[in-house]
Scaffold this active site. Structure first.
Site, mmCIF file in Angstrom:
data_model
loop_
_atom_site.group_PDB
_atom_site.id
_atom_site.type_symbol
_atom_site.label_atom_id
_atom_site.label_comp_id
_atom_site.label_asym_id
_atom_site.label_seq_id
_atom_site.Cartn_x
_atom_site.Cartn_y
_atom_site.Cartn_z
ATOM 1 N N GLY A 28 28.433 -50.811 25.211
ATOM 2 C CA GLY A 28 27.899 -51.522 26.371
ATOM 3 C C GLY A 28 26.868 -52.571 26.010
ATOM 4 O O GLY A 28 26.767 -52.974 24.856
ATOM 5 N N ALA A 29 26.102 -53.029 27.032
ATOM 6 C CA ALA A 29 25.225 -54.199 26.894
ATOM 7 C C ALA A 29 26.075 -55.341 26.320
ATOM 8 O O ALA A 29 25.749 -55.939 25.288
ATOM 9 C CB ALA A 29 23.998 -53.904 26.034
ATOM 10 N N LEU A 30 27.163 -55.609 27.010
ATOM 11 C CA LEU A 30 28.215 -56.478 26.464
ATOM 12 C C LEU A 30 27.731 -57.918 26.299
ATOM 13 O O LEU A 30 27.004 -58.442 27.138
ATOM 14 C CB LEU A 30 29.439 -56.444 27.387
ATOM 15 C CG LEU A 30 30.078 -55.060 27.591
ATOM 16 C CD1 LEU A 30 31.284 -55.170 28.517
ATOM 17 C CD2 LEU A 30 30.472 -54.415 26.257
ATOM 18 N N HIS A 34 31.505 -58.808 22.043
ATOM 19 C CA HIS A 34 32.401 -57.844 22.698
ATOM 20 C C HIS A 34 33.511 -58.591 23.451
ATOM 21 O O HIS A 34 34.679 -58.190 23.414
ATOM 22 C CB HIS A 34 31.632 -56.998 23.721
ATOM 23 C CG HIS A 34 30.536 -56.159 23.133
ATOM 24 N ND1 HIS A 34 29.213 -56.370 23.425
ATOM 25 C CD2 HIS A 34 30.568 -55.097 22.290
ATOM 26 C CE1 HIS A 34 28.470 -55.458 22.794
ATOM 27 N NE2 HIS A 34 29.264 -54.685 22.084
ATOM 28 N N GLY A 144 34.887 -55.255 15.451
ATOM 29 C CA GLY A 144 34.245 -56.452 14.909
ATOM 30 C C GLY A 144 34.024 -56.355 13.410
ATOM 31 O O GLY A 144 33.657 -55.302 12.885
ATOM 32 N N ASP A 147 30.523 -55.207 11.914
ATOM 33 C CA ASP A 147 30.293 -53.840 11.434
ATOM 34 C C ASP A 147 31.361 -53.539 10.382
ATOM 35 O O ASP A 147 32.268 -52.728 10.595
ATOM 36 C CB ASP A 147 30.349 -52.856 12.603
ATOM 37 C CG ASP A 147 29.240 -53.139 13.601
ATOM 38 O OD1 ASP A 147 28.096 -52.799 13.299
ATOM 39 O OD2 ASP A 147 29.516 -53.748 14.649
ATOM 40 N N SER A 182 24.271 -59.322 18.836
ATOM 41 C CA SER A 182 24.131 -57.869 18.751
ATOM 42 C C SER A 182 23.402 -57.397 20.002
ATOM 43 O O SER A 182 22.503 -58.088 20.500
ATOM 44 C CB SER A 182 23.313 -57.494 17.514
ATOM 45 O OG SER A 182 22.821 -56.169 17.642
ATOM 46 N N SER A 183 23.803 -56.227 20.488
ATOM 47 C CA SER A 183 23.099 -55.671 21.651
ATOM 48 C C SER A 183 21.630 -55.451 21.323
ATOM 49 O O SER A 183 20.782 -55.436 22.212
ATOM 50 C CB SER A 183 23.729 -54.344 22.070
ATOM 51 O OG SER A 183 25.102 -54.532 22.344
HETATM 52 P P1 AMP Z 1 28.882 -51.885 19.775
HETATM 53 O O1 AMP Z 1 28.834 -51.968 21.264
HETATM 54 O O2 AMP Z 1 27.676 -52.480 19.102
HETATM 55 O O3 AMP Z 1 29.239 -50.511 19.277
HETATM 56 O O4 AMP Z 1 30.073 -52.817 19.329
HETATM 57 C C1 AMP Z 1 31.367 -52.649 19.828
HETATM 58 C C2 AMP Z 1 32.315 -53.486 19.037
HETATM 59 O O5 AMP Z 1 31.936 -54.856 19.131
HETATM 60 C C3 AMP Z 1 32.335 -53.134 17.544
HETATM 61 O O6 AMP Z 1 33.669 -53.170 17.072
HETATM 62 C C4 AMP Z 1 31.499 -54.236 16.950
HETATM 63 O O7 AMP Z 1 31.828 -54.503 15.594
HETATM 64 C C5 AMP Z 1 31.861 -55.400 17.837
HETATM 65 N N1 AMP Z 1 30.833 -56.449 17.767
HETATM 66 C C6 AMP Z 1 29.499 -56.289 17.881
HETATM 67 N N2 AMP Z 1 28.855 -57.466 17.718
HETATM 68 C C7 AMP Z 1 29.819 -58.386 17.477
HETATM 69 C C8 AMP Z 1 29.810 -59.786 17.218
HETATM 70 N N3 AMP Z 1 28.678 -60.496 17.168
HETATM 71 N N4 AMP Z 1 30.995 -60.406 17.022
HETATM 72 C C9 AMP Z 1 32.159 -59.714 17.071
HETATM 73 N N5 AMP Z 1 32.236 -58.394 17.318
HETATM 74 C C10 AMP Z 1 31.085 -57.738 17.509
#
Ligand code: AMP
Length: 273
Positions: A28-30, A34, A144, A147, A182-183
């Site tokens: 979340g915190a899209l 995302h 993404g 990560d 990044s969130s």
């Molecule tokens: P998260 O909500 O941080 O767990 O991220 C969810 C998905 O979004 C994961 O597969 C992350 O690698 C991807 N993600 C996070 N930040 C980015 C970004 N800046 N660009 C592309 N994908 C991202």
């Protein structure tokens, strides 16, 4: 868009879906990172499922689980506008039982770099992603490249457990000035945000050095560290796609990774060569 919070509801709806299913797991915190995953899933599949679940088992004691940004209303709108079919938002008691059977991240991949700094983190990631895969039964799941280690571990999980799905890597989305979305960026003050830019700048510097023919890993690392003196660098690593350290950069088989603390905030970024 259907919003589902319970297991039975999700399983019933999944059963009724014909054709391919793209799945995007998130906490979340899209943001636009995302969104880029969701758009790719939308373009490549008949149906799109997004999950929002702040997974407690991937946070270590003392990490930011309690203050992790939660924006349900805004997230819901973003998913709706992006054409998501099903938004799965379970709570913790829905996803976890008492004294569970536990998956473990691979001994090497799961315990170097991020896994070394955050022992047990990737165990929590594989635990929750396996549950989410079983519930959503995706044709393709989108992760993404930001990560990078998580992505490699989940590819390995899919291989090791013969999961009938494709893991699709998606490029990192950045702000205009280079900061990887990044969130956790919301934690940064203006001053910290400026300092945080040195991470992506150091990766850009590495990229320029490599384009100019510099392949020596120690030289590249030294140049990168010089640019990040104002922040607390946890590691700079130059590895191959299986995360084995390299002495010389191998074109098309190298990832340069950085983890650093800027104030209280821990940030990671990387560059795929
Ligand atoms: P998260 O909500 O941080 O767990 O991220 C969810 C998905 O979004 C994961 O597969 C992350 O690698 C991807 N993600 C996070 N930040 C980015 C970004 N800046 N660009 C592309 N994908 C991202």
């Amino acid at each position: 868009m259907q919003i589902i919070r319970d297991i039975e509801g999700l399983q019933a709806v999944r059963k009724g879906l014909q054709g391919s299913v793209g799945f995007v797991p998130t906490m979340g915190a899209l943001h636009h990172g995302h969104l880029s995953l969701i758009q790719k899933a939308r373009a490549e599949n008949d149906h799109v499922i997004v999950s929002i679940f702040v997974n407690p088992t991937q946070f270590l004691p003392g990490e930011d689980l309690d203050k992790y940004p939660r924006r349900e209303e805004a997230d819901r709108k973003i998913c709706e506008l992006a054409g998501v079919d099903i938004l799965f938002m379970p709570d913790v008691s829905t996803m976890y039982h008492k004294d569970e059977v536990k998956l473990k991240a691979p001994a090497y991949l799961g315990y170097i770099l991020e896994g070394h700094r955050r022992p047990g983190h990737f165990d929590g990631v594989v635990q929750v992603v396996m549950k989410l895969f079983n519930l959503t039964q995706p044709t393709r799941a989108y992760f993404g490249k930001k990560d990078a280690q998580q992505l490699r571990i989940l590819q390995k999980m899919a291989e090791d457990f013969f999961l009938p799905l494709e893991i699709v890597p998606v490029d990192t989305v950045r702000e205009d000035d280079g900061l990887a979305l990044s969130s956790r960026n919301v934690y940064l003050s203006d001053e910290e945000r400026q300092k945080a830019l040195s991470i992506s700048k150091s990766l850009k510097r590495a990229s320029r050095l490599i384009m100019a023919g510099e392949l020596n890993v120690e030289t590249i690392k030294r140049e990168m560290m010089e640019m990040m003196q104002a922040i607390d660098v946890e590691y700079v690593a130059i590895v191959d796609r299986d995360f084995h350290p390299l002495e010389k950069v191998q074109i098309k088989n190298t990832i340069i990774l950085v983890a650093a603390r800027v104030g209280e905030t821990r940030l990671i970024d990387n560059l795929w060569i």
